[in-house]
Design a protein around this motif. Structure first.
Motif, PDB file in Angstrom:
ATOM      1  N   THR A 106       0.807  -1.229   0.000  1.00  0.00           N
ATOM      2  CA  THR A 106       0.000   0.000   0.000  1.00  0.00           C
ATOM      3  C   THR A 106       0.838   1.277   0.000  1.00  0.00           C
ATOM      4  O   THR A 106       0.311   2.373  -0.205  1.00  0.00           O
ATOM      5  N   GLY A 107       2.142   1.156   0.252  1.00  0.00           N
ATOM      6  CA  GLY A 107       2.970   2.341   0.381  1.00  0.00           C
ATOM      7  C   GLY A 107       2.801   2.964   1.761  1.00  0.00           C
ATOM      8  O   GLY A 107       2.432   2.280   2.721  1.00  0.00           O
ATOM      9  N   THR A 108       3.042   4.258   1.858  1.00  0.00           N
ATOM     10  CA  THR A 108       2.976   4.957   3.142  1.00  0.00           C
ATOM     11  C   THR A 108       1.846   5.968   3.133  1.00  0.00           C
ATOM     12  O   THR A 108       1.695   6.749   2.186  1.00  0.00           O
ATOM     13  N   GLU A 109       1.053   5.941   4.207  1.00  0.00           N
ATOM     14  CA  GLU A 109      -0.055   6.890   4.354  1.00  0.00           C
ATOM     15  C   GLU A 109       0.023   7.524   5.741  1.00  0.00           C
ATOM     16  O   GLU A 109       0.126   6.825   6.743  1.00  0.00           O
ATOM     17  N   LYS A 110      -0.037   8.844   5.786  1.00  0.00           N
ATOM     18  CA  LYS A 110      -0.014   9.569   7.052  1.00  0.00           C
ATOM     19  C   LYS A 110      -1.343  10.288   7.246  1.00  0.00           C
ATOM     20  O   LYS A 110      -1.923  10.805   6.292  1.00  0.00           O
ATOM     21  N   ARG A 111      -1.792  10.331   8.499  1.00  0.00           N
ATOM     22  CA  ARG A 111      -3.033  11.033   8.790  1.00  0.00           C
ATOM     23  C   ARG A 111      -3.038  11.514  10.227  1.00  0.00           C
ATOM     24  O   ARG A 111      -2.280  11.006  11.067  1.00  0.00           O
TER      25      ARG A 111
END
Length: 212
Positions: A148-153
């Motif tokens: 999914t790769g990298t996700e920031k929130r």
């Protein structure tokens, strides 16, 4: 809102300093001010899972009011970050081989206001106990995997106000320089509800300088 907590903390700390400086000395020693900084190592728990530790720095200001040759009260305003990391294997039904892990990192940036009672075992060595009031400036969650790769929130599941009881010790290297360490216990949940129970404890160790 979080910025307001930061400015309110500084205002309260400034008011405490001003009130002390306007009053005549009641003890042999007057209030002392200083700066401090050092290393912070936090350990977070989600449900019963212990996350990998996260290290950061802390820095801030302090004021100490002696009550007697053996006792004193200290207030601080610190900037720091807490958090932890955890990984879960990715599994898909009827798929062979490893798909790697899903990695989660939680980062809590805080303004902390530790208030402690100090007992001087000997003139250069003191033990302390108190409550650390932590105000969250921001809470971030990062999820990453090779799929999914990298996700920031932004993560909104943490209380704005956190409480950490602590024990500590301080050793004076000279009249102005000192080293100290505190352990802040994870007795109180930092999560807003029970859907994701979260606790964090952390060690802070560093050096400081007192102007007076």
């Amino acid at each position: 809102m979080e910025k307001n907590f930061f400015f309110a903390s500084l205002f309260a700390f400034s008011g405490f300093i001003n009130a002390q400086t306007q009053q005549p000395a009641k003890t042999e020693s007057s209030i002392s001010f200083g700066v401090k900084g050092g290393y912070s190592l936090s350990s977070m728990k989600l449900f019963d899972d212990k996350l990998d530790s996260k290290s950061y720095f802390y820095a801030g200001i302090l004021a100490e009011q002696p009550i007697s040759p053996k006792f004193g009260v200290q207030a601080e305003v610190l900037y720091t970050q807490l958090g932890g990391k955890i990984s879960y294997p990715i599994t898909i039904q009827n798929t062979q081989g490893s798909l790697g892990n899903m990695n989660y990192t939680y980062s809590l940036t805080q303004i902390q206001v530790p208030i402690s009672a100090k007992y001087y075992i000997i003139p250069n060595l003191s033990a302390s106990a108190g409550m650390n009031i932590g105000f969250n400036i921001s809470t971030k969650e990062e999820a990453s995997s090779r799929i999914t790769g990298t996700e920031k929130r932004n993560y909104d599941g943490v209380k704005t106000l956190n409480l950490f009881p602590f024990l500590g010790a301080e050793y004076k290297l000279s009249n102005k320089f000192f080293v100290d360490a505190k352990y802040n216990f994870n007795f109180i949940e930092i999560s807003k509800n029970n859907t994701l129970p979260m606790k964090v404890g952390f060690l802070q160790a560093g050096v400081g300088y007192k102007f007076k």
